[in-house]
Structure formats: structure tokens, C-alpha cells
Design a protein around this motif. Sequence first.
Motif, PDB file in Angstrom:
ATOM      1  N   ASN A 145       5.956  14.686   3.480  1.00  0.00           N
ATOM      2  CA  ASN A 145       6.365  13.612   2.578  1.00  0.00           C
ATOM      3  C   ASN A 145       6.508  12.343   3.414  1.00  0.00           C
ATOM      4  N   LEU A 146       5.360  11.763   3.740  1.00  0.00           N
ATOM      5  CA  LEU A 146       5.287  10.643   4.670  1.00  0.00           C
ATOM      6  C   LEU A 146       4.303   9.591   4.164  1.00  0.00           C
ATOM      7  N   CYS A 147       4.459   8.380   4.672  1.00  0.00           N
ATOM      8  CA  CYS A 147       3.455   7.322   4.520  1.00  0.00           C
ATOM      9  C   CYS A 147       3.140   7.073   3.051  1.00  0.00           C
ATOM     10  N   GLY A 148       1.881   6.693   2.760  1.00  0.00           N
ATOM     11  CA  GLY A 148       1.496   6.435   1.387  1.00  0.00           C
ATOM     12  C   GLY A 148       1.107   7.674   0.630  1.00  0.00           C
ATOM     13  N   PHE A 149       0.626   8.685   1.343  1.00  0.00           N
ATOM     14  CA  PHE A 149       0.155   9.890   0.661  1.00  0.00           C
ATOM     15  C   PHE A 149       1.283  10.800   0.208  1.00  0.00           C
ATOM     16  N   GLY A 150       2.420  10.801   0.947  1.00  0.00           N
ATOM     17  CA  GLY A 150       3.507  11.733   0.653  1.00  0.00           C
ATOM     18  C   GLY A 150       4.021  11.658  -0.772  1.00  0.00           C
ATOM     19  N   PRO A 151       4.411  10.467  -1.266  1.00  0.00           N
ATOM     20  CA  PRO A 151       4.903  10.383  -2.635  1.00  0.00           C
ATOM     21  C   PRO A 151       3.882  10.813  -3.685  1.00  0.00           C
ATOM     22  N   ILE A 152       2.601  10.529  -3.440  1.00  0.00           N
ATOM     23  CA  ILE A 152       1.563  10.932  -4.393  1.00  0.00           C
ATOM     24  C   ILE A 152       1.462  12.453  -4.451  1.00  0.00           C
ATOM     25  N   VAL A 153       1.441  13.081  -3.276  1.00  0.00           N
ATOM     26  CA  VAL A 153       1.366  14.534  -3.237  1.00  0.00           C
ATOM     27  C   VAL A 153       2.614  15.138  -3.883  1.00  0.00           C
ATOM     28  N   LYS A 154       3.765  14.596  -3.569  1.00  0.00           N
ATOM     29  CA  LYS A 154       5.022  15.135  -4.096  1.00  0.00           C
ATOM     30  C   LYS A 154       5.106  14.976  -5.610  1.00  0.00           C
ATOM     31  N   ASP A 155       4.650  13.832  -6.132  1.00  0.00           N
ATOM     32  CA  ASP A 155       4.781  13.564  -7.561  1.00  0.00           C
ATOM     33  C   ASP A 155       3.850  14.430  -8.406  1.00  0.00           C
ATOM     34  N   ALA A 174       0.820  -1.211   0.000  1.00  0.00           N
ATOM     35  CA  ALA A 174       0.000   0.000   0.000  1.00  0.00           C
ATOM     36  C   ALA A 174       0.854   1.260   0.000  1.00  0.00           C
ATOM     37  N   THR A 175       2.079   1.166   0.518  1.00  0.00           N
ATOM     38  CA  THR A 175       2.931   2.341   0.682  1.00  0.00           C
ATOM     39  C   THR A 175       4.379   1.991   0.339  1.00  0.00           C
ATOM     40  N   PRO A 176       5.207   3.004   0.077  1.00  0.00           N
ATOM     41  CA  PRO A 176       6.635   2.732  -0.143  1.00  0.00           C
ATOM     42  C   PRO A 176       7.297   2.072   1.065  1.00  0.00           C
ATOM     43  N   ASP A 177       6.903   2.464   2.294  1.00  0.00           N
ATOM     44  CA  ASP A 177       7.458   1.826   3.483  1.00  0.00           C
ATOM     45  C   ASP A 177       7.175   0.329   3.486  1.00  0.00           C
ATOM     46  N   ALA A 178       5.949  -0.032   3.115  1.00  0.00           N
ATOM     47  CA  ALA A 178       5.593  -1.455   3.071  1.00  0.00           C
ATOM     48  C   ALA A 178       6.399  -2.172   1.999  1.00  0.00           C
ATOM     49  N   LYS A 179       6.559  -1.561   0.848  1.00  0.00           N
ATOM     50  CA  LYS A 179       7.339  -2.169  -0.240  1.00  0.00           C
ATOM     51  C   LYS A 179       8.777  -2.437   0.216  1.00  0.00           C
ATOM     52  N   ARG A 180       9.404  -1.434   0.829  1.00  0.00           N
ATOM     53  CA  ARG A 180      10.784  -1.606   1.278  1.00  0.00           C
ATOM     54  C   ARG A 180      10.900  -2.695   2.340  1.00  0.00           C
TER      55      ARG A 180
END
Length: 416
Positions: free
Chosen positions: A336-346, A188-194
Amino acid sequence: MINVLINAYAVSPSWGSEPGMGWNWILCIAKHCNVHVITEGEWKEEILNAIKTLPYKDNFHFYFNPVPDFVRSMCWNQGDWRFYKYYRTWQKGALKIAREIIANNQIDVIHQLNMIGFREPGYLWKIKDIPIVWGPIGGFGSIPSGLLSGAGIKFRTFCKLKNLITDIQGRFGRRVGKMMDASYLIAATPDAKRSIESRVNKTVEILNETGIDLSRIPDLVANGPARTTFDIIWVGKFDFRKRLDLALKAVACAGNKNIRLHICGSGTSAQISMYKALSKELNIDDQCVFHGVVPHENILQMMSNCDIMLFTSISDATSTVVVEAINSTIPVLSFNLCGFGPIVKDFGGVTVEPTDSHEAVGQFADKIKEFISNPELLQSIKERQRESRYYLSWDYKGKRMLEIYSQLLDNKISTK
């Protein structure tokens, strides 16, 4: 048509959060597949009534495995660790039901859908010879220590304990490891992927747990008298993890009396009093509008009437309200945190890095001032949101899952 057995504890057509997530995932998958769904029975009537209205209603087959009311109360009380004991028992019952379904129906793929937290992965890995998909998977990651200033000692202790348990369970949990041997894993999130990729030797795809309904894009606000205010919307519960205090302090730090902060949400009477007192202490009480709990449809309308959404949460997965803001083409300002951070940043807006609470206030304030002085920045973000929001949509997720299921059945991905 592919026949999919879905295990989803929380499913509701009338709620948001995890139950709404479960419902929307099943809806988007059922547009392309025949689905057999094992779920808890709290919303049985709502589910059965909602299915009757759908043009592809024949693609749904639900099997209910209800729990007592006191277990449901534990589930609603987030942070009540006692729930996991009963949830584990529920998963054992789900395995028994799954085997009965498989004995009487053609099942091509098994999908462990929710709860999305990795801690209790269920027992469907015990079923052999059928490809298994697990995900979206969440529950990894931790709150940066610098953002815990202001939290009570009880909450800080809880976070430290949770971080320790998360690390141990993620790395050494036996059944977590068994389920990570699934045919296909979705984070669900980059943290989970890593975290997952550090344990298993396979690529993990990211598909956020929430999505956008493209058929419900809010109408653009009709042109009216030009506003003289810069309107910011904040949405959330009044608990510490949402950090409303940072939003209030950022508005005060921006030093612009034309800013209006629309606060949608509520908490206990003590929390409400605390935040209203803080707004007075910061001398911005005349700039803050405490709307209380606002119906979902009204939230969407309010978004379309605001300039940006300020999302100060320090502990979320992707957050439905963030993707709804993107769908409403309102720029988001967040960590720039959790699952929402990368989406907002991108493409969804602008982020600040999660350093510490004091620095965060200044960074949020600087970004707000930049938005006010640079309308072109707001417009460019809106354009990026329109171009990219399809990839957050339920339509995209449904088609992507069909591709994954098909690849598994074509042996393009090894099932073990």
C-alpha cells in the motif's frame, strides 16, 4: 473547441513510461480539444507518422525543441542529476516557443504536462492572463526505511539525500511555488496531493499519470484443461527498487509447490545471476520461470493466463503494469504505497502495509495462501476491477480534462 497549449518534454507513440504517458495524455485531450504541443524531438518522425493515422489528426499541432544526444542519454539514465541543468534550459526554450505560439494562435488554456516530477516545473507561470493547469504532478514521497534492508550503502545514502532534497524543494523551491499558483493542480499520487496541499491553500485533484485503453481489453482465455498450478506473474526491472527478492522469498515462505512464479524482466548479468542463485538457495528454482524481457503484447497475454500479479515495487508512481493488470482483470498483490497502493487496495486487489522487509515476506506469503484457498476472493476482485476500471481509462481522463478546462474558462474556478 478549446485551444490548449501543452508543454510535454517526453512524448512518444512507441514507448511506455514517461514518453508513453505524455503521448496518451495528449491523445485523450486531443479527442476533445485543439492541442498545440511543445515537446523534445527524439521521436519526431514517430509522432508525425502516428498523427496521420488518427481520425482527429487536424487537432494536433506539434512544435519540436530538440536537445543533443548526450542530454537524452542523461534523461534515460534515471538518477543522473546533471540532466536537470539541461532540462531547465530546455524549459526556457519552451517558454520562448510558447510565447510565439500564443502570438500567432488563440490559446485558451496552458497545460504543463510532463515530466511529471515537481522538481523542474518550467517557466510557463510567467505567461499572464491565460489559465494554467499543472499535472499530473509526482516526485513526492519516500521509500520507508524498513524496506531498505538489503540495499547497499550507496543506495541507502542516495535515498536519504533524495528525501532531504525532495522536502526542501517541495517546501521552499521558488519556481515550484510559482507554478503551484497555477489555476488548477493535479496530483499523480496521494503523497503528492498531501505535499502540495500543505504548501498551497487550495484543493488538489488526484488523476493518476497512467491509464487504460478500454478498446484494448485482452480477450478472455478460452477454457482448456484445468491447471493444477497457481500461477503468479511478476514484471519489472531487476533493480533493488522492484524488490524481486521479496517475491522469491514470499513464494518460498508460502510453502506450496504448486505455485509457479513467472518473472518477466531482466537486469545486468550480475543481477540475473544473483536472483537465480537466490531461487536455488530458497529451493524454489523449479517453481520459477525466468522469461527475460517480454514484448508488451505477450505480457498482456501472460497476465490473462495467471491467477494474480505480485507487484513488490517500493518506489513507483502509479505504474503502467498495475493498471494493465487491472484492465486484464487479474488481481494484484502489492504494498500500500505510492500511487498504485490506493488503487489496488480500493478495487484492484489486496495490499500489505509497508513495515519492513522481513514482515512483508510473511504478509505476502499469507495473502498468496489466502488466494489459493479462497477462489471466491479472486472472483470478487475481478468483478470490482470490471466495475471500476473506467475511472483509470484514458477516455475518462480526456473527458475530465475537458471539464476542468471548461470550468476555468467559465470562471467557475478562480484563475489566480
